[in-house]
Enzyme design. Structure first.
Site, PDB file in Angstrom:
ATOM      1  N   HIS A  62      40.685  50.274  70.243  1.00  0.00           N
ATOM      2  CA  HIS A  62      38.959  50.446  70.007  1.00  0.00           C
ATOM      3  C   HIS A  62      38.702  52.078  69.769  1.00  0.00           C
ATOM      4  O   HIS A  62      39.803  52.850  70.800  1.00  0.00           O
ATOM      5  CB  HIS A  62      38.840  49.969  70.680  1.00  0.00           C
ATOM      6  CG  HIS A  62      38.932  48.373  70.596  1.00  0.00           C
ATOM      7  ND1 HIS A  62      39.023  47.901  71.426  1.00  0.00           N
ATOM      8  CD2 HIS A  62      38.980  47.717  69.332  1.00  0.00           C
ATOM      9  CE1 HIS A  62      38.734  46.401  71.133  1.00  0.00           C
ATOM     10  NE2 HIS A  62      38.946  46.145  70.630  1.00  0.00           N
ATOM     11  N   LYS A  72      36.456  57.285  78.491  1.00  0.00           N
ATOM     12  CA  LYS A  72      36.656  55.915  79.269  1.00  0.00           C
ATOM     13  C   LYS A  72      37.464  56.423  80.597  1.00  0.00           C
ATOM     14  O   LYS A  72      38.466  57.007  80.509  1.00  0.00           O
ATOM     15  CB  LYS A  72      37.623  55.297  78.323  1.00  0.00           C
ATOM     16  CG  LYS A  72      36.683  54.533  77.660  1.00  0.00           C
ATOM     17  CD  LYS A  72      37.749  53.477  76.618  1.00  0.00           C
ATOM     18  CE  LYS A  72      36.955  52.656  75.311  1.00  0.00           C
ATOM     19  NZ  LYS A  72      37.663  52.017  74.591  1.00  0.00           N
ATOM     20  N   TYR A 132      36.728  49.512  82.723  1.00  0.00           N
ATOM     21  CA  TYR A 132      36.453  50.547  82.293  1.00  0.00           C
ATOM     22  C   TYR A 132      35.037  51.265  82.565  1.00  0.00           C
ATOM     23  O   TYR A 132      33.943  50.207  82.456  1.00  0.00           O
ATOM     24  CB  TYR A 132      36.191  49.944  80.661  1.00  0.00           C
ATOM     25  CG  TYR A 132      37.090  49.372  79.894  1.00  0.00           C
ATOM     26  CD1 TYR A 132      38.189  49.861  78.802  1.00  0.00           C
ATOM     27  CD2 TYR A 132      37.234  47.530  80.444  1.00  0.00           C
ATOM     28  CE1 TYR A 132      39.186  48.635  78.581  1.00  0.00           C
ATOM     29  CE2 TYR A 132      37.541  46.823  79.424  1.00  0.00           C
ATOM     30  CZ  TYR A 132      39.004  47.798  79.027  1.00  0.00           C
ATOM     31  OH  TYR A 132      39.859  46.352  78.146  1.00  0.00           O
ATOM     32  N   ASP A 169      40.402  42.320  66.364  1.00  0.00           N
ATOM     33  CA  ASP A 169      41.497  43.330  66.017  1.00  0.00           C
ATOM     34  C   ASP A 169      42.799  43.310  64.868  1.00  0.00           C
ATOM     35  O   ASP A 169      43.167  44.702  64.149  1.00  0.00           O
ATOM     36  CB  ASP A 169      42.067  43.252  67.124  1.00  0.00           C
ATOM     37  CG  ASP A 169      41.139  44.237  68.745  1.00  0.00           C
ATOM     38  OD1 ASP A 169      40.302  44.857  67.941  1.00  0.00           O
ATOM     39  OD2 ASP A 169      41.458  43.668  70.174  1.00  0.00           O
TER      40      ASP A 169
END
Length: 187
Positions: A62, A72, A132, A169
C-alpha cells in the site's frame, strides 16, 4: 532509542530500550524530537490504525498519492511480522527494491517509513496485532496498491499465502503498471 537506516532511503528501524522489573517492563515507543534529530524527518502522526492477522497473512503493498504522502511508524503489539518497505521513486537508484525488518512484540522494535514509500507485511503467527501511527488521515482517493506478487518487486513470502491476501491486494496492478499509469506517488 537506537535509530538505524534500512537499505533503502526513507526507512529506519527503531529499537527502544526496555526497563524491566518484576512488574513487567516500560519502553519509550515514540519520541518525535529523537526521530527528527536522527533522521531529519519530522514525523507527526494524525491517525492511528491497528490490525489483527492470522499466520501467513500478507497485507499490502500500500501507498498514498496524497501531496504530502503518508508516513508510518509500524509496531507489533502482539506476535511477529516480516515488514517490507518498497522504494516507489522511479528516479531513485533503488526504485522497485525493498528492505525488510523482522518485528515482534518481544523486541518492541518499530519501522519508520517516510511518505511516498510502499509498505507491506506478513504475519508470522496467529493473532498478530500491528499498530500504525500515520501522518495523514485515510483518503480512499489517494490510497493505492501494488500486487504483493509483483514480479518486478519480487518479494519472497514465507509459507503458503493462498487465500491469505485480500482480493483487493491481489487485483492491484504491478509496479510497472502503476508507473505507466502515472499512479506512483509525487516526489
Amino acid at each position: 532509542m537506537n535509530i538505524e537506516p534500512l537499505s533503502i532511503a526513507g526507512a529506519w528501524r527503531i529499537s527502544g530500550r526496555r526497563f524491566a522489573d518484576d512488574r513487567g517492563w516500560f519502553q519509550e515507543w515514540f519520541k518525535r524530537s529523537a526521530l527528527l534529530e536522527a533522521t531529519g524527518y519530522d514525523f507527526a502522526p494524525v491517525q492511528t490504525n491497528i490490525s489483527r492477522s492470522a499466520a501467513n497473512v500478507v497485507r499490502g503493498i500500500h501507498y498514498s498519492t496524497a501531496p504530502n504522502g503518508q508516513g508510518k511508524l509500524v509496531t507489533v503489539m502482539n506476535g511477529e511480522v516480516n515488514d517490507y518497505v518498497i522504494d516507489l521513486d522511479p528516479a531513485s537508484p533503488t526504485f522497485g527494491r525493498w528492505a525488510t525488518a523482522h518485528l515482534s512484540s518481544d523486541s518492541g522494535d518499530s519501522v519508520l517509513i517516510a511518505p511516498h514509500m510502499g509498505h507491506a507485511f506478513q504475519s508470522l503467527c496467529d493473532g498478530t496485532v500491528v499498530s500504525y501511527l500515520v501522518t495523514a488521515e485515510f483518503d480512499p482517493e489517494s490510497e493505492k496498491g501494488i500486487n504483493p506478487l509483483c514480479p518486478t518487486i519480487g518479494i519472497t513470502w514465507s509459507g503458503d499465502i493462498n487465500g491469505l491476501v485480500s482480493p483487493k491486494d491481489l487485483s492491484a496492478p504491478t509496479l510497472l503498471q502503476q508507473k505507466d499509469a502515472g499512479l506512483l506517488p509525487p516526489f
